[in-house]
Design a protein around this motif. Structure first.
Motif, PDB file in Angstrom:
ATOM      1  N   ASN A 231      13.010   4.015   2.355  1.00 57.70           N
ATOM      2  CA  ASN A 231      12.251   3.764   1.125  1.00 57.70           C
ATOM      3  C   ASN A 231      12.236   2.279   0.790  1.00 57.70           C
ATOM      4  N   TYR A 232      11.664   1.515   1.732  1.00 57.38           N
ATOM      5  CA  TYR A 232      11.396   0.099   1.520  1.00 57.38           C
ATOM      6  C   TYR A 232       9.891  -0.067   1.369  1.00 57.38           C
TER       7      TYR A 232
ATOM      8  N   PHE B 254      18.527   1.768   0.765  1.00 58.69           N
ATOM      9  CA  PHE B 254      17.210   2.399   0.735  1.00 58.69           C
ATOM     10  C   PHE B 254      17.352   3.924   0.797  1.00 58.69           C
ATOM     11  N   GLY B 255      16.613   4.608  -0.065  1.00 61.65           N
ATOM     12  CA  GLY B 255      16.644   6.063  -0.082  1.00 61.65           C
ATOM     13  C   GLY B 255      16.071   6.663   1.187  1.00 61.65           C
TER      14      GLY B 255
ATOM     15  N   THR C 219      14.233  10.020   1.869  1.00 57.82           N
ATOM     16  CA  THR C 219      13.676  11.214   1.223  1.00 57.82           C
ATOM     17  C   THR C 219      12.639  11.947   2.058  1.00 57.82           C
ATOM     18  N   ASP C 220      12.108  11.308   3.111  1.00 57.91           N
ATOM     19  CA  ASP C 220      10.977  11.898   3.837  1.00 57.91           C
ATOM     20  C   ASP C 220      11.111  11.664   5.332  1.00 57.91           C
TER      21      ASP C 220
ATOM     22  N   TRP D 264      11.000   2.505   9.522  1.00 56.36           N
ATOM     23  CA  TRP D 264      11.572   3.830   9.746  1.00 56.36           C
ATOM     24  C   TRP D 264      12.883   3.740  10.517  1.00 56.36           C
TER      25      TRP D 264
ATOM     26  N   ARG E 278       7.522   1.489  -0.159  1.00 54.60           N
ATOM     27  CA  ARG E 278       6.741   2.701   0.040  1.00 54.60           C
ATOM     28  C   ARG E 278       6.902   3.614  -1.170  1.00 54.60           C
ATOM     29  N   GLN E 279       6.084   4.649  -1.213  1.00 59.27           N
ATOM     30  CA  GLN E 279       6.139   5.625  -2.283  1.00 59.27           C
ATOM     31  C   GLN E 279       6.982   6.822  -1.849  1.00 59.27           C
ATOM     32  N   PRO E 280       8.189   7.006  -2.399  1.00 59.32           N
ATOM     33  CA  PRO E 280       9.019   8.161  -2.008  1.00 59.32           C
ATOM     34  C   PRO E 280       8.312   9.479  -2.324  1.00 59.32           C
TER      35      PRO E 280
END
Length: 265
Positions: free
Chosen positions: A195-196, A148-149, A151-152, A220, A198-200
């Protein structure tokens, strides 16, 4: 009969002297003596037949200390797992569960450098109360297995110095107690969104769920409260700050999650 004192001609003395200097010169080089000795003996070496001084011998090459070889692949990850890590990723947080049904795990941040991977510290972590699953659904109390990415980020407290976009808000608050009666307050002081579903590129608070609400979301990496989570990954507050400061969007960081047996596939 009167004994005569030995007599050396000037020419003989010069020959003996030259031989002595030459012998000293070879002994110094053969014994690998100090550089100062080698330099001195070189200066005193015999001349060539043309009367020109002999060129100094080449200095011995310095010993090059070899660096430890870095692994070219992330240890513990099998081909199926590795295939899901983007080619441009240079930071990977590997969270490995103790067992498929365990809520205890370990996290390590790996950094790719010069074609190899450098391992960071090993951090104790918690994951979902019932362990891990290949297909997560809301309320199943499992953490999702996969890549998972990252990014946030965000949290109730101010940005500790991360390179990720950071959303500070009082909305990152939680109360009550966990599965083992531990207080949950402060668990969302710092978070990194996985990033599961969700909108990155949006705040961790964004509720968009591309896979649908039934597949869960809002998973998270957050501050550990001393017990299992519903599905998130938790680290100590100090390690969360370290993670946030280390993550670099330019390195396209991802998290690899799962129990050891699953990740080895």
């Amino acid at each position: 009969m009167r004994l005569r004192r030995p007599y050396l001609s000037v020419t003989t003395a010069l020959v003996v002297s030259a031989l002595g200097v030459t012998a000293f010169h070879h002994v110094a080089e053969d014994d690998n003596g100090p550089a100062s000795v080698r330099a001195e003996s070189t200066e005193q070496s015999a001349t060539t037949a043309t009367g020109e001084p002999e060129p100094p011998s080449a200095a011995p090459s310095a010993t090059v200390q070899s660096r430890p070889r870095l692994p070219s692949q992330l240890p513990g990850l099998g081909p199926k797992t590795l295939a899901h890590i983007p080619a441009d990723t240079r930071q990977v947080l590997v969270v490995t569960g103790a067992a498929k049904n365990s809520a205890s795990s370990q996290a390590v941040l790996w950094q790719r450098v010069d074609g190899g991977w450098i391992r960071g510290e090993v951090w104790a972590a918690h994951n979902g109360y019932k362990g891990w699953t290949d297909k997560h659904y809301v309320g199943d109390l499992h953490s999702p297995i996969g890549v998972f990415g990252l990014t946030d980020a965000g949290g109730r407290l101010a940005d500790p110095g991360t390179g990720l976009p950071y959303h500070q808000s009082g909305a990152f608050s939680v109360s009550g107690t966990g599965f083992e009666g531990e207080p949950l307050a402060g668990a969302f002081d710092y978070v990194v969104a996985l990033n599961y579903n969700r909108q990155p590129g949006t705040s961790p608070m964004d509720g968009t769920k591309p896979l649908g609400a039934s597949r869960g979301g809002g998973i998270w990496i957050h501050v550990d409260h001393g017990g299992p989570t519903h599905a998130c990954i938790s680290l100590s507050k100090a390690h969360m700050k370290q993670l946030l400061r280390a993550l670099d969007p330019a390195d396209h960081p991802v998290a690899v999650l799962g129990d050891a047996a699953s990740l080895a596939h």
